[in-house]
Design an enzyme around this catalytic site. Structure first.
Site, PDB file in Angstrom:
ATOM      1  CG  PHE A 110       0.344 -32.627  24.600  1.00  0.00           C
ATOM      2  CD1 PHE A 110       0.346 -32.867  25.920  1.00  0.00           C
ATOM      3  CD2 PHE A 110       0.806 -31.455  23.943  1.00  0.00           C
ATOM      4  CE1 PHE A 110       0.997 -31.910  26.568  1.00  0.00           C
ATOM      5  CE2 PHE A 110       1.333 -30.342  24.718  1.00  0.00           C
ATOM      6  CZ  PHE A 110       1.338 -30.578  26.197  1.00  0.00           C
ATOM      7  CE  LYS A 111       4.079 -33.132  28.549  1.00  0.00           C
ATOM      8  NZ  LYS A 111       2.563 -33.328  29.114  1.00  0.00           N
TER       9      LYS A 111
END
Ligand SMILES: *Cc1c(COP(=O)(O)O)cnc(C)c1O
Length: 493
Positions: A110-111
């Site tokens: 998700f970064k």
């Protein structure tokens, strides 16, 4: 105009682009909006927007000094074909849960949601503030930030990026992804220590005035790609709105009704973005904060005491192996009625004694939060159960969230529709996930298991994993925590 101040000192007239460029405030505080903006659209109308439109409408409220055409340029270039799903953040619904998949970007964690746009914000901020020095991104990573930041900043002109990761604290795939990074402006370094050591080392370099001057003389300026940078936090607010509109489209919610979110948490950035979304006007009922065995946040929500004096555990969800959740400082600022003195005292206590206690009135402000945790055994059991019963393969971090979600619904019988924030692809933690399903995989390495896993999941293997075992190693430096500054100096000067 949306302006920024610090959690530890009242500041005036800091624009969004200045805050992005600087990363962290001079006295060590984190930048926060002077007031969290309210949405100027209604949720019904947002239903028809695609991710980019939604991103534009949300981000512009925080970053008012970025002109429309520039902000649209950033968004267009961030959320493009690098993502392997047109919706960017698809919502997958199984028999028992709704998963918002935030892992369709270039590094399958998700970064990417924030780090694919941060370099564009950084260059825009540089231009707006007539900053001529090259920006040096210094990053400590528990595994996923590092690769996502490298991917975002590699070969971006006017920037360099240095990533420190705990040599023994990341998965094989995570490590391989980082040490094979291409790009002349990149440096990847393994540190003999854990994530907190890396993060503390980086923070020390940031606050070293003499060193700042030394690198400034060589035309460099440090900034941060960690979630302490407001330029990372704000893009994360967007997908909470996306989750909501998707639940409406699925017929699980009517506009205006509340939803819960379940967030696997480490540095408290992701969940804090949800808190901002709520304060903007998104009807979020509960923030279910899921931790692994490093359950410092669980204890915090139970007791109102944050205490990092405890053993650090390496778990199968390494991106959450954190004892100092930096972004909690922003929450403290908001729930203390913006009491910068109090926040400063608490952060000093954390630094000096490793702990602090919040006041009763602050505790009362935390009623929207529910803390829970799951150990490795529980996490693995849920991976197996959800795979066998629902046909959905979760990564270890998402599974921690699922475990806590199950615990929460059993305990409270709350029926508000919940969204589990799914933070990584199972391909990133192949060995742990495959072993959870069948212990016979225990001795097989991550790379061999990629193919085995592929048989269990529909669709193509993500690009990020393609030929990962064959890529040449580009970075071999390993250092002690005390040597981090010299490594930075050596790379720049
Ligand atoms: C970074 C990360 C987390 C934790 O997110 P925070 O914003 O640090 O709380 C959870 N899961 C994965 C896969 C991550 O990469």
């Amino acid at each position: 105009m949306s302006l920024y101040t610090s959690t530890r000192k009242k500041l005036e007239n800091i624009t969004a682009t200045q805050a992005i460029l600087q990363g962290i405030s001079e006295e060590g505080g984190l930048f926060v909006p002077v007031s969290i903006p309210k949405i100027d659209f209604n949720l019904e109308e947002a239903n028809s927007w695609d991710y980019k439109e939604l991103a534009y409408r949300v981000i512009k409220l925080f970053f008012e000094d970025i002109e429309e055409k520039d902000l649209k340029y950033c968004i267009e270039h961030a959320y493009d074909e690098k993502f392997d799903n047109e919706e960017i953040t698809p919502l997958v619904t199984t028999k028992t849960a709704n998963f918002l998949e935030l892992f369709h970007g270039p590094t399958i964690a998700f970064k990417d949601m924030a780090l694919s746009i941060l370099p564009y914000f950084m260059l825009t901020s540089k231009k707006y503030n007539k900053e001529s020095k090259d920006i040096v991104i210094l990053t400590a990573t528990s595994g996923d930030t590092g690769k996502a930041a490298l991917e975002g900043f590699a070969n971006v002109e006017g920037t360099k990026i240095i990533v420190f990761f705990p040599e023994e604290g990341v998965s094989e795939v995570q490590k391989r992804q980082m040490v094979t990074q291409e790009g002349e402006n990149t440096l990847v370094v393994g540190v003999k220590g854990n994530f907190d050591d890396c993060q503390t080392g980086v923070k020390e370099i940031f606050s070293d005035k003499a060193f700042e001057k030394e690198v400034a003389d060589k035309e460099y300026k440090f900034s941060s790609a960690n979630s302490i940078n407001i330029g990372r936090l704000v893009p994360q607010v967007v997908y909470y709105f996306a989750a909501y509109t998707k639940l409406i489209r699925e017929g699980k919610l009517k506009s205006g009704e509340p939803m819960n979110v379940v967030v696997p948490t480490g540095n408290f950035g992701n969940i804090l973005a949800g808190y901002y979304a709520k304060n903007m006007g998104l009807p979020i009922n509960k923030f279910i904060c899921a931790s692994n065995t490093n359950k410092v946040l669980f204890d915090f929500f139970e007791e109102g005491i944050y205490d990092r004096n405890r053993d650090f555990h390496l778990t199968i969800s390494p991106s959450m192996d954190i004892l100092i959740s930096s972004n909690l400082e922003r929450l403290l600022y908001h729930i203390s009625g913006e009491d910068t003195k109090l926040v400063t005292d608490m952060m000093n206590n954390l630094k000096n004694e490793g702990k602090y206690a919040i006041t009763e009135s602050m505790k009362n402000e935390l009623s929207d939060f529910y803390g829970g945790y799951a150990d490795d055994e529980t996490t693995k059991a849920y991976i197996k159960k959800v795979y066998e019963e629902d046909g959905y393969l979760m990564d270890t971090h998402t599974a921690v969230a699922y475990a806590v979600y199950d615990q929460y619904t059993k305990e409270t019988e709350d029926t508000v529709p919940s969204v589990i924030i799914s933070t990584a692809s199972p391909y990133k933690f192949t060995n742990s996930v495959m072993t959870a399903i069948d212990s016979k995989h225990e001795k097989t390495d991550d790379f061999t298991l990629l193919e085995e896993m592929h048989k269990l999941i529909k669709g193509d293997m993500p690009q990020a994993m393609d030929q990962i075992a064959e890529r040449p190693i580009k970075h071999q430096t390993v250092c002690e925590v005390s040597e981090m500054k010299d490594i930075v100096r050596g790379f720049l000067i």
